[in-house]
Design an enzyme around this catalytic site. Structure first.
Site, mmCIF file in Angstrom:
data_model
loop_
_atom_site.group_PDB
_atom_site.id
_atom_site.type_symbol
_atom_site.label_atom_id
_atom_site.label_comp_id
_atom_site.label_asym_id
_atom_site.label_seq_id
_atom_site.Cartn_x
_atom_site.Cartn_y
_atom_site.Cartn_z
ATOM 1 N N GLU A 28 83.079 -5.884 26.338
ATOM 2 C CA GLU A 28 82.135 -5.448 27.365
ATOM 3 C C GLU A 28 82.856 -4.860 28.576
ATOM 4 O O GLU A 28 82.391 -3.882 29.164
ATOM 5 C CB GLU A 28 81.245 -6.620 27.801
ATOM 6 C CG GLU A 28 80.239 -7.085 26.755
ATOM 7 C CD GLU A 28 79.211 -6.021 26.411
ATOM 8 O OE1 GLU A 28 79.065 -5.041 27.176
ATOM 9 O OE2 GLU A 28 78.559 -6.148 25.368
ATOM 10 N N TYR A 71 75.528 -8.047 34.547
ATOM 11 C CA TYR A 71 75.462 -7.468 33.202
ATOM 12 C C TYR A 71 76.416 -8.187 32.244
ATOM 13 O O TYR A 71 76.031 -8.611 31.156
ATOM 14 C CB TYR A 71 75.799 -5.970 33.216
ATOM 15 C CG TYR A 71 76.056 -5.473 31.816
ATOM 16 C CD1 TYR A 71 74.999 -5.257 30.945
ATOM 17 C CD2 TYR A 71 77.353 -5.300 31.333
ATOM 18 C CE1 TYR A 71 75.222 -4.863 29.634
ATOM 19 C CE2 TYR A 71 77.590 -4.907 30.032
ATOM 20 C CZ TYR A 71 76.520 -4.683 29.189
ATOM 21 O OH TYR A 71 76.738 -4.323 27.883
ATOM 22 N N ASP A 101 72.493 -2.655 31.640
ATOM 23 C CA ASP A 101 73.461 -1.606 31.983
ATOM 24 C C ASP A 101 72.725 -0.278 32.130
ATOM 25 O O ASP A 101 71.490 -0.229 32.159
ATOM 26 C CB ASP A 101 74.565 -1.534 30.927
ATOM 27 C CG ASP A 101 74.081 -0.988 29.586
ATOM 28 O OD1 ASP A 101 72.843 -0.855 29.393
ATOM 29 O OD2 ASP A 101 74.924 -0.689 28.725
#
Length: 366
Positions: free
Chosen positions: A57, A140, A158
Site C-alpha cells: 500500500e 487510508y 484513496d
C-alpha cells in the site's frame, strides 16, 4: 440482497430518490460479485499478510500497479519482515526504493517498523487506531491494512474510491478537500460489507483503477454499478469528480555533469533535508551552462578536461517543481579527489541510491 436490490430499483422507477446510504448498500453485492470475477491477481493480494499489505500500500501511493510489482518482489526478498526492515541501514533501504520516488515513504516505513519492534514486539498491530499512530500511516493505509489483513470493517478511501463514490452519488464536492474524504469515509464505514471488509475496499479501489478510470472516458458499460450511478444517469461523468485546479509548478533549470575518470564517475550526497533528502546525485549547478563555461564552473584546469560531449536534455516533474536539465559528459585527465567524490560506475548501479530524476544521465553511464 437480491430482494433489497429489486425493491430499491422499484423505488427508482417510481422516482422515489434513494438516500446515499441506500444507494451504497444497494451496490454491495454487485460490487463484490464483480470483484470476485474480475480482480487482478497481485502478489500482495493473494497472500494478504499484514506486512505485505502494508508495504504494497505504501508503494502503490503515487505509483502504478505494474510498476510496483518488481519493486515489491525485490523488497520482500531483501526485507521479508518487520524486524529486518527495522534493522536495515538507510542506504540499503533507499536503494531498494530507488525509482519509486517520494522517498519519505521509505524512511517512514523504517521509522514505523522500529516502533512496531519497540512497542508491539515486532508484530503488526491488528487495530485501526494503533495502525494510525505509526509514522507514515494515514486513514487510508490504516483502513487498508486493518480490513484486508484483519477483516476489520474500516474504510480505505484513496483517489480511486473518491472518484467511484463521487460518480455513484453525483456528488460535486471537491475530492481534493479533506472534508470530502472524511464524509466518504463515514458513509462507507456505515454501509460497507462487514463480512468481507477487505474485499469490499479492494473492489472499490479496483473498480476505480480499471473501470471508473482517472484519465479518459470511464468504461461505464463494464461497471457493475452502472444501473445505480447518478453521474452516468445525469451524463455527468465528464465533470465529476470535481477537483480544484492545481497551482502551476515552479521550473528550475539545472546543468548535470557526468565526470568520468577511468572506471569511476563523480557523485555527491544531497542535503539531509528537503527534496530527495540524503540521496545521491551527479554534480550539477543551477541554470544552463554553455560549453565554454565547463572549466570555470567545474573548477578544473582546461588541460584536465580531455573531452566532453553534450548529453540529451531531460525534464523531471515533481509534484510542485519541474527540473529542466541539460547535461555534459566530461572525461578528466586525473581523479581530482579534492573536488569530486569518485566511485566505481558499477557501484552507482548496485550501491548508491540515485533518484529517477537523473535517469537519463544514469543510463548514459551504462
Amino acid at each position: 440482497m437480491e430482494y433489497l436490490y429489486s425493491k430499491l430499483k422499484t423505488l427508482e422507477r417510481l422516482d422515489t430518490p434513494l438516500t446515499e446510504d441506500e444507494r451504497l448498500r444497494a451496490v454491495r453485492g454487485l460490487l463484490l460479485h464483480w470483484y470476485d470475477n474480475n480482480r487482478r491477481i497481485l502478489p500482495w493480494r493473494e497472500e494478504p499478510e499484514a506486512y505485505k499489505v502494508w508495504i504494497s500500500e505504501i508503494m502503490l501511493q503515487q505509483t502504478r500497479v505494474e510498476a510496483v510489482k518488481p519493486y515489491f518482489a525485490r523488497f520482500m526478498e531483501a526485507l521479508p519482515d518487520v524486524i529486518s526492515l527495522a534493522a536495515a541501514d538507510e542506504e540499503t533501504l533507499l536503494k531498494l526504493w530507488e525509482g519509486l520516488g517520494y522517498y519519505s515513504r521509505a524512511r517512514n516505513l523504517k521509522k514505523a517498523a522500529q516502533v512496531i519492534v519497540d512497542e508491539h514486539g515486532g508484530v503488526m498491530p491488528d487495530s485501526y487506531d494503533k495502525l494510525l499512530k505509526l509514522p507514515g500511516v494515514g486513514s487510508y493505509t490504516a483502513g487498508a491494512i486493518s480490513s484486508i489483513a484483519f477483516g476489520i470493517p474500516e474504510p480505505a478511501v484513496d483517489g480511486n474510491v473518491l472518484r467511484v463514490i463521487s460518480r455513484l452519488l453525483a456528488d460535486r464536492g471537491d475530492i481534493t478537500k479533506a472534508g470530502t474524504k472524511k464524509r466518504y469515509e463515514l458513509l462507507i464505514r456505515d454501509n460497507m460489507d462487514r463480512e468481507r471488509a477487505g474485499d469490499y475496499n479492494q473492489a472499490l479501489i479496483e473498480l476505480g483503477a480499471i473501470v471508473c478510470i482517472p484519465a479518459g472516458k470511464p468504461l461505464c458499460g463494464e461497471c457493475p454499478m452502472n444501473s445505480l450511478c447518478l453521474a452516468l444517469k445525469g451524463e455527468l461523468t465528464d465533470v465529476i469528480p470535481v477537483k480544484a485546479p492545481k497551482k502551476p509548478r515552479r521550473i528550475e533549470e539545472k546543468t548535470i555533469f557526468l565526470l568520468e575518470w577511468e572506471d569511476k564517475a563523480a557523485i555527491r550526497k544531497r542535503s539531509g533535508k528537503g527534496l530527495l533528502a540524503s540521496l545521491y546525485e551527479f554534480p550539477n549547478i543551477p541554470g544552463h551552462a554553455g560549453e565554454e563555461e565547463l572549466s570555470e564552473v567545474l573548477g578544473l584546469p582546461k588541460e584536465d578536461i580531455l573531452a566532453f560531449e553534450r548529453l540529451p536534455d531531460s525534464v523531471h516533474i515533481f509534484s510542485h517543481v519541474e527540473w529542466h536539465m541539460t547535461g555534459y559528459r566530461v572525461k578528466m585527465a586525473k581523479e581530482h579527489p579534492e573536488l569530486f567524490h569518485m566511485v566505481k560506475k558499477e557501484e552507482i548501479f548496485s550501491k548508491y541510491p540515485l533518484p529517477n530524476a537523473f535517469g537519463v544521465y544514469t543510463k548514459a553511464l551504462m
